[in-house]
Design an enzyme around this catalytic site. Sequence first.
Site, short mmCIF file in Angstrom:
data_model
loop_
_atom_site.label_atom_id
_atom_site.label_comp_id
_atom_site.label_asym_id
_atom_site.label_seq_id
_atom_site.Cartn_x
_atom_site.Cartn_y
_atom_site.Cartn_z
CG ASP A 1 -2.20 0.49 0.89
OD1 ASP A 1 -2.31 1.10 -0.09
OD2 ASP A 1 -3.19 0.20 1.80
NE ARG B 1 2.83 0.25 4.48
CZ ARG B 1 1.65 1.16 4.78
NH1 ARG B 1 1.86 2.45 5.55
NH2 ARG B 1 0.38 1.03 4.48
NE ARG C 1 -6.64 5.95 2.11
CZ ARG C 1 -7.18 4.84 2.25
NH1 ARG C 1 -7.99 5.13 3.22
NH2 ARG C 1 -6.63 3.89 1.78
CE LYS D 1 -6.24 2.33 -2.14
NZ LYS D 1 -5.22 1.83 -1.09
CG HIS D 2 -11.15 1.90 -1.12
ND1 HIS D 2 -10.84 3.08 -1.04
CD2 HIS D 2 -10.45 1.07 -0.38
CE1 HIS D 2 -9.72 2.88 -0.42
NE2 HIS D 2 -9.56 1.74 -0.03
CG HIS E 1 -9.84 0.55 8.22
ND1 HIS E 1 -9.69 1.44 7.29
CD2 HIS E 1 -8.55 -0.49 7.69
CE1 HIS E 1 -9.09 1.38 6.34
NE2 HIS E 1 -8.07 0.14 6.44
CG ASP F 1 -10.33 -2.81 1.84
OD1 ASP F 1 -9.14 -2.91 2.08
OD2 ASP F 1 -10.83 -1.59 2.01
#
Length: 461
Positions: free
Chosen positions: A151, A159, A219, A249-250, A262, A336
């Site tokens: 991601d 990351r 996002r 996405k999504h 989430h 997802d």
Amino acid sequence: MWWCCLHNLRHYQNLRCAPCYLLLMHNRALIFFVVLCLLAPSFAKDKFQHPGPIHLDRDGEKWAEKTLRKMTTEEKVGQLFTIWVRAQFLNVNSPDYLQLRDSITKYHIGSLTMTVRYEPPFLYRNQPYEAAALLNRLQQDSKLPLLIAADFERGLSMRLYGATEFPHAMAFGAAGKTDLAEAFGRITAQESRAIGVHWNFFPDADVNSNPANPIINTRSFGEDPLAVSDMVNAYIRGAHVGGMLTTVKHFPGHGDTATDSHLGVARVTGDLARLQSLELVPFKKAIEGGADSVMVAHVSIPALEPDPNRVATTSPAIVTNLLKNQLGFKGIVVTDALDMAGLTHLYAADIGRAAVDAFKAGNDLLIIPADLDASYRAMLKAINSGEIPQQQLDGSVLKLLKAKASLGLHKARLVDLDALDTVVGKPENIALGQQAADDAITLVRDNGKLLLMKHMGTVQN
């Protein structure tokens, strides 16, 4: 082996009765053979990847088809799952590494999603070398090449340290320059492939139509569906040049929600006309633009799926009928994360059933199951009982194998660690990331006229 070659060479040198010319030829041939024996280990080394534009040729198709024919049902089911791998240094005999390796082997896992350690609210970034070394080791330990996803919504810097830093997608929307979005995709792809990641779960095709949205907001590329479409397709073009698979996405749209999926079930309340004119527009354009995969959201959309016990992920009406049949998407459909509360609360009594229902709805890849063992066994049971047709299983696995071949993983699955410092974090790429952030600065309103603005060559207060 080499001492045996030398022994034979000495034996021929002692043949005094042989003609000199013949002896010389024997000696030369044997010396050449000795050299080959000594160099054999270097020839046996694994080849490194040389990423290029995404391309599936006939050789790759034949490999995928041949591989599928050799697989057992258990191996095919394993290809449908992706699990976490956290980028960190791990000794090959450490419990953490052995557990990860054993899970890949036991469940015949076909893909991994790379991330880092996360202890809310802290995300512990790591180093590119550690990520690449770990992924190389896992590739070596896997029977089939692993498809590695991540991601990287803001590039590797989300990351890993040392990579090019990019702003959120909305900054690119504010700048309004598709060439920047295309470069964003290309640079992210190049850096990702350098560490052994082949597939980005990005770009975000959601239209940010609800200012109260707690999970999409920045996002998204913005609130205009056509502008979002342009940015999404520009990113896809750049990523493909850099040799990386993309995911929009999504689906069918998470922008008009006020709940984080989430944490709970997010609900999209618009009618069909609104969905067609707003939420679905970027997805339609992305499919036309060559998106490799579409990620389906855990959202409730009554206009498309009236059953309150089904979210988009488990809805055949949304995944198969709308996405595949009406929009004509032929690529990889991914869920997802299956461990998100937006889905798990519906399957508290039988967590493995979520994977079965998602696959039956039309998804090809099942991401991050809440319980891998229960999900794997539930899938096997559904296939062996005939609930899931063998043809559907084979079709999804073949898609995934072809994706691996389109990346060249059937020929080389390792990355060259010595090349990392020439690809990741190039100064010119870092400068471009900064340019995207600079160009995104936008004056939304200045009701009090507090900012000094140039107007007609003079300074106006």
